[in-house]
Design a protein around this motif. Sequence first.
Motif, PDB file in Angstrom:
ATOM      1  N   GLU A 179       0.826  -1.207   0.000  1.00 25.91           N
ATOM      2  CA  GLU A 179       0.000   0.000   0.000  1.00 25.91           C
ATOM      3  C   GLU A 179       0.864   1.263   0.000  1.00 25.91           C
ATOM      4  O   GLU A 179       0.544   2.250  -0.659  1.00 25.91           O
ATOM      5  CB  GLU A 179      -0.937  -0.012   1.224  1.00 25.91           C
ATOM      6  N   ASP A 243      -6.974  -3.065  -3.575  1.00 25.51           N
ATOM      7  CA  ASP A 243      -6.167  -3.858  -2.651  1.00 25.51           C
ATOM      8  C   ASP A 243      -6.733  -5.277  -2.565  1.00 25.51           C
ATOM      9  O   ASP A 243      -7.947  -5.452  -2.655  1.00 25.51           O
ATOM     10  CB  ASP A 243      -6.184  -3.183  -1.277  1.00 25.51           C
ATOM     11  N   ARG A 362       5.333  -5.040   8.636  1.00 24.83           N
ATOM     12  CA  ARG A 362       4.247  -4.775   9.590  1.00 24.83           C
ATOM     13  C   ARG A 362       4.568  -5.407  10.942  1.00 24.83           C
ATOM     14  O   ARG A 362       4.369  -4.789  11.991  1.00 24.83           O
ATOM     15  CB  ARG A 362       2.918  -5.298   9.066  1.00 24.83           C
TER      16      ARG A 362
HETATM   17 MG   LIG Z   1      -2.140  -3.865   2.148  1.00 27.12          MG
END
Ligand SMILES: [Mg+2]
Length: 454
Positions: A179, A243, A362
């Motif tokens: 993203e 997405d 992440r």
């Molecule tokens: Mg994503």
Amino acid sequence: MKKLMSILIVDDELGVRESFRLLFKDAFEIHQAASGREALQAFASRSIDIVLLDIRLPDTHGVALLRQIKEVDPEVDIVMVTAVDDQQTAIDAMKSGAHDFIQKPFAIETVRALVHRVAEKRGLSSEVRYLRQELTRCRPFEKMVGQSQAMREVFDLIAAIADSDSTVLIQGESGTGKELVAKAIHNQSPRRDNPFVVVNCGALPCTLMESELFGHRKGAFTGAIADSAGKLEVANSGTLFLDDIDSLSVEMQAKLLRTIQEKEFERLGTHRVVKADIRFIAATNKVLSEMIEENRFRQDLFYRLNVLPVHLPPLRKRKADIPLLLEHFLARPAGKRGTHGKRLSQAAMEALMAYDWPGNVRELQNRCERWCTVVRGDLIRLRDLPLHDFKSTPRGNGSLREAVQAFERGFITEVLESVNGSRTKAAERLQVHRNTLLAKMRGLGIGFPLERTK
Ligand SMILES: [Mg+2]
Ligand SMILES: Nc1ncnc2c1ncn2[C@@H]1O[C@H](COP(=O)(O)OP(=O)(O)OP(=O)(O)O)[C@@H](O)[C@H]1O
């Protein structure tokens, strides 16, 4: 070769200067001054890291000199040497910015430990400074950091494709930054002042997804109580980020394909055709070619999307990014303005470098946030990490010898950390002779910082 740190010894007694010199000559570059004037001269001509400063000098008072030195170089670390009965001066010195003080007569070991502790701290902070500089250099797009060859190529690719209107397909495991890449492309593109709209293709059942994308007229279906613009309309003249494109139903895939091909769409329940001036960027963490083989993803849509492919490698394949990302997320913890960042001990850093990061950036970000909240003090040590995650498990493809060494390295480092670096205590815990431990450390290349006393 790494440059040695330098110590300036300021004392009018030759004997004291000499004993300090002997104590530190192997690990530091030594300079000496017998008076305040000489000390300032030394400062003007050399780069000094640490000053051992006697309080009683023939031409000035130690605290006054300390202030003068701090004016020349606010970052230098000054350790005051005071008389045992002069507590007030020690307090004044600390208030004026001394790092610490030792009282005469002192035990050699105390002085040694103190100075090594200062040196270690300076070493870490210069490393942090270096990483900060690297961060600004390795962050071509706001918020995205990376210095690995793979990420440099991704940055170049983003710059190269931003101007085009062609569709982009970003592939990469969950948490690799897809993203972020999509936003970076938009922000670099001529569309940057127009909307960047995200559609999460997995979030809604098919009928709702259709209305989410195309919009509808009041009464077009049960529940359509008012006219509504879809995401395509909102994104017009900007970028639409699709997405998790792999979650789109086969039926919706066909509808989307038509829109991309014909560059137009209409709201549900109307026949008003809207021209689409949209840049499409799609992302997936699935391998689309496998889904095509299983007839779960349309090949024609894949080709339409994959005009400009961007592959984001998993973090374990670009470990050079790990220190920079850690610095990035530890230096300014999210949502914690005003708090100081934290640093990692050498052993903790080694463990994090050895770890495979299945959740990619992440996971790293989340763990950093956690450490910033739960770890006290500003140093994160090996013992603060959940050991079952970070204990380096020797891989199955090496020799037995390598596996044993990897285990020994991890184990010894951990014990050293638990006893603040004291070789003597670590040897006791490990139930080996101190010399055996020192030999092992040399053999295994464990450069643990010197002993620290509380
Ligand atoms: Mg994503
Ligand atoms: N190179 C990077 N520099 C700084 N932060 C990053 C980087 N890559 C990812 N992040 C951060 O990591 C988190 C996950 O990134 P992102 O949401 O872009 O991943 P994703 O690939 O879209 O994952 P998913 O497939 O699970 O949706 C975000 O908070 C993002 O800001």
